[in-house]
Design a protein around this motif. Structure first.
Motif, PDB file in Angstrom:
ATOM      1  N   ILE A  37       0.864  -1.187   0.000  1.00 15.07           N
ATOM      2  CA  ILE A  37       0.000   0.000   0.000  1.00 15.07           C
ATOM      3  C   ILE A  37       0.898   1.234   0.000  1.00 15.07           C
ATOM      4  N   THR A  38       0.835   2.023  -1.074  1.00 12.82           N
ATOM      5  CA  THR A  38       1.688   3.208  -1.180  1.00 12.82           C
ATOM      6  C   THR A  38       0.880   4.507  -1.281  1.00 12.82           C
ATOM      7  N   GLN A  39      -0.450   4.398  -1.447  1.00 16.95           N
ATOM      8  CA  GLN A  39      -1.364   5.559  -1.475  1.00 16.95           C
ATOM      9  C   GLN A  39      -0.923   6.627  -2.469  1.00 16.95           C
ATOM     10  N   ALA A  52       4.710  13.488  -2.138  1.00 22.37           N
ATOM     11  CA  ALA A  52       6.124  13.099  -2.049  1.00 22.37           C
ATOM     12  C   ALA A  52       6.310  11.778  -1.299  1.00 22.37           C
ATOM     13  N   ASP A  53       5.616  11.612  -0.172  1.00 20.81           N
ATOM     14  CA  ASP A  53       5.749  10.370   0.603  1.00 20.81           C
ATOM     15  C   ASP A  53       5.235   9.165  -0.181  1.00 20.81           C
ATOM     16  N   SER A  54       4.166   9.369  -0.940  1.00 19.28           N
ATOM     17  CA  SER A  54       3.606   8.282  -1.737  1.00 19.28           C
ATOM     18  C   SER A  54       4.546   7.898  -2.875  1.00 19.28           C
ATOM     19  N   MET A  55       5.188   8.882  -3.474  1.00 22.32           N
ATOM     20  CA  MET A  55       6.154   8.583  -4.529  1.00 22.32           C
ATOM     21  C   MET A  55       7.342   7.805  -3.979  1.00 22.32           C
ATOM     22  N   LYS A  56       7.805   8.188  -2.809  1.00 24.59           N
ATOM     23  CA  LYS A  56       8.925   7.475  -2.193  1.00 24.59           C
ATOM     24  C   LYS A  56       8.549   6.023  -1.924  1.00 24.59           C
ATOM     25  N   ALA A  57       7.357   5.797  -1.360  1.00 25.22           N
ATOM     26  CA  ALA A  57       6.910   4.439  -1.050  1.00 25.22           C
ATOM     27  C   ALA A  57       6.720   3.619  -2.329  1.00 25.22           C
ATOM     28  N   THR A  58       6.186   4.253  -3.376  1.00 22.55           N
ATOM     29  CA  THR A  58       5.979   3.562  -4.651  1.00 22.55           C
ATOM     30  C   THR A  58       7.309   3.208  -5.297  1.00 22.55           C
ATOM     31  N   TYR A  59       8.243   4.134  -5.270  1.00 26.86           N
ATOM     32  CA  TYR A  59       9.583   3.886  -5.821  1.00 26.86           C
ATOM     33  C   TYR A  59      10.233   2.688  -5.127  1.00 26.86           C
ATOM     34  N   GLU A  60      10.165   2.662  -3.795  1.00 26.74           N
ATOM     35  CA  GLU A  60      10.788   1.574  -3.037  1.00 26.74           C
ATOM     36  C   GLU A  60      10.108   0.235  -3.328  1.00 26.74           C
ATOM     37  N   ALA A  61       8.786   0.257  -3.504  1.00 26.54           N
ATOM     38  CA  ALA A  61       8.060  -0.979  -3.822  1.00 26.54           C
ATOM     39  C   ALA A  61       8.498  -1.507  -5.178  1.00 26.54           C
TER      40      ALA A  61
END
Length: 310
Positions: A37-39, A52-61
């Motif tokens: 879940i990256t929202q 920005a936080d969602s992009m970071k989480a998506t990138y890491e996923a």
């Protein structure tokens, strides 16, 4: 017969999903299946851009998924990666996905709403049996909901609409006390077409409804084998709504740990399923855990006409 190992990544408005499978001799054997879940659709209506936080989480996923594909021998340039409604709306989507391609060597295809309907249908038809020749499918994402009427005999999509409502958007609307107002506007905007999808039996894919199915079973962990093919009466949806429509993320997580970060958006998803089921005069919902990522993996490619803006 030689194995054909493929990988697909579905970048949605709430979650990023990976599927690695061997597609051989008309059969699909799962090798790896993951969900984060990256929202990515968080605050999308307000900002018209990825957070920005969602992009970071998506990138890491995606980085982790690409490394998983490396282990299974799927070249990164062969990964079939798609992005949906949030990417069609966000002004910084192209820049963000270019960064992923430059640094992770994974190309992201922003697909149309029609492509979403096609691939979700291809996934659900692959592993389900139907009593009726014509069925209606509902795919609730984080930012959009697709309704699809399809002929199961010849795989002909007869009607499809994509409405700008999803679990993440609905959750934000509930928080801002705008849910009823915005839902009524969507129903009004689609009033000439939504009645075409009224049905007694509705087939549903994607994380919101699979999660509600697991909640109906009162499971702490996600039991995919029990959820796939599960049938819920509209009364079951009503009972879930009565029990949990006012719950907060902490309460959802305490009772259903499997939700993890989805606890942030499941309330909006529940409200949406409840109102759509009644708007469509549904009596029974059949849940499938096969969806868009299965469809793209089975297809093996993304046609140019399925790309947004083409």
């Amino acid at each position: 017969m030689m194995s054909d190992i493929r990988a697909s990544i579905d970048i949605g408005s709430n979650s990023v999903l990976l599927l690695v499978a061997d597609v051989s001799n008309g059969k699909l054997k799962e090798i790896s299946k993951r969900s984060e879940i990256t929202q990515l659709g968080k605050d999308l209506d307000k900002n018209k851009a990825f957070h920005a936080d969602s992009m970071k989480a998506t990138y890491e996923a995606i980085k982790s998924y690409a490394e998983d594909c490396d282990k299974h021998g799927v070249p990164r340039e062969k990964i079939i990666a798609t992005a949906t409604e949030a990417a069609r709306v966000a002004g910084n989507a192209a820049e963000f996905f270019q960064k992923i391609e430059d640094e992770l060597k994974v190309h992201i295809n922003i697909i149309t709403a029609e492509a979403e309907a096609y691939f979700s249908t291809k996934g659900i038809l692959f592993d389900s049996k139907f009593d009726s020749e014509i069925i209606t499918i509902m795919d609730i994402g984080g930012a959009s909901t697709e309704l699809i009427k399809v002929n199961t005999k010849n795989f002909q999509i007869l009607e499809t609409i994509s409405m700008p409502i999803g679990a993440v958007r609905s959750t934000q609307w509930l928080h801002d006390d705008l849910f009823v107002q915005n839902l009524q506007k969507v129903f009004l905007d689609f009033r000439t077409s939504i009645d075409k999808f009224q049905t007694k039996e509705l087939f549903c894919v994607a994380g919101t409804v699979t999660s509600l199915g697991n909640m109906h079973l009162q499971r702490k962990e996600f039991e995919e084998d029990e959820v796939h093919g599960l049938k819920l009466k509209v009364e079951d949806i009503d009972n879930l709504f009565k029990k949990y429509s006012n719950s907060n993320p902490e309460q959802f997580l305490e009772q259903f740990p499997f939700l993890q970060k989805r606890s942030q958006s499941i309330r909006g998803g529940l409200h949406l399923v409840y109102h759509l089921a009644h708007r469509l005069l549904v009596k029974e919902i059949t849940i499938s855990t096969y969806g868009l990522r299965f469809g793209t993996l089975l297809e093996g490619k993304i046609k140019k006409e399925f790309l947004n803006g083409k």
